[in-house]
Motif scaffolding. Structure first.
Motif: not given
Length: 299
Positions: A111-119, A218-224
């Motif tokens: 459900x997170x859309x950014x690294x800030x959201x994930x953190x 998800x972190x890997x996906x967001x960093x890409x």
């Protein structure tokens, strides 16, 4: 006094950061009570009462259990928060690592859309018991727009104190290895499969790793990134699902799917292992030179 300071330093390095009472507490019973409360979170549950002087936590659990209450005594109620809500009830002594907790982790991570959201999601997540003994969330370090992402297994003592991955002796060695191929922390992104330090630097359990796996994925996906480097076999096994040991796996290019493309992935020795086995450093140097060649190849 010096002997006492040395003893306290030993306890701190071993992961001991809290004192325990003299009375024996059945933590399995307390965890079972909390798990049952989570399953019935839609229905108001019995609120815990304050522990009276001389009364231990096990007696408190028996006191609030329905079978130990008088039928005529009204029970105060409160809603029990679900896992990941970021709040804890008075009887919350840990989450049982079951499939429901893993499913919750997957839903929250996706459900997170950014690294800030994930953190922020990880800071509020209460489904991994490692969070209760760790001092810090060790989320990441480096440049989130980097082409290279390095992934270890779990934080150590220095990382737990500073809240950043690879800042101790192994981190210093990693910095030198990156410098040898013209990189530094401003040009890479560093994370761990498990973001909380296990007590005493023990190996994370399979359940703990499985709970944290959706978040690192998800972190890997967001960093890409263009290249993923696994520092040690544990992170490679967790993310890639491979079963080979590090000696067989290291130096061999593999792929990891991200956003519909196959990203180059390489496993190498963990810097902490290299500190114990310096003769293996030459192989890791080769692996890092291979990363440099791969970046040139990819443009």
């Amino acid at each position: 006094m010096r002997h006492l300071e040395a003893l306290l330093d030993f306890y701190l390095a071993s992961g001991v950061d809290a004192s325990l009472g003299e009375d024996v507490v059945d933590w399995f019973q307390l965890s079972a009570v909390q798990a049952k409360a989570r399953q019935q979170s839609a229905t108001p549950q019995a609120a815990a009462q304050p522990v009276a002087p001389g009364q231990n936590a096990s007696q408190q659990v028996r006191q609030v259990s329905p079978q130990h209450q008088s039928p005529s005594q009204p029970r105060p109620t409160q809603a029990t928060p679900a896992v990941g809500a970021g709040t804890r009830s008075p009887t919350d002594h840990g989450a049982i690592p079951d499939q429901a907790v893993i499913s919750t982790a997957r839903e929250l991570a996706s459900s997170t859309g950014s690294l800030a959201d994930l953190r922020a999601c990880l800071e509020a997540f209460d489904g991994c018991n490692l969070k209760r003994t760790a001092k810090s969330l060790v989320f990441a370090d480096g440049n989130p727009d980097a082409r290279v992402m390095l992934i270890g297994e779990a934080p150590g003592r220095d990382e737990d104190l500073q809240g950043k991955p690879f800042v101790g002796r192994s981190g210093q060695l990693l910095d030198r290895m990156l410098s040898a191929i013209g990189l530094d922390r401003s040009r890479v992104y560093i994370a761990n499969t498990v973001p909380w330090r296990p007590p005493g630097n023990r190996t994370p359990t399979p359940q703990e790793t499985e709970i944290c796996r959706p978040f690192i994925q998800r972190q890997i996906e967001l960093v890409n990134p263009d290249v993923v480097v696994f520092l040690g076999a544990a992170s490679a096994k967790t993310i890639l699902g491979v079963q080979d040991g590090i000696r067989k796996m290291r130096g061999r290019w593999m792929t990891y799917p991200i956003a519909g493309r196959q990203v180059a992935a390489l496993a190498t020795y963990h810097p902490a292992y290299l500190l114990r086995s310096p003769l293996e450093k030459r192989l890791s140097w080769r692996d890092f030179l291979s990363v440099k060649s791969k970046l040139s190849e990819l443009g």
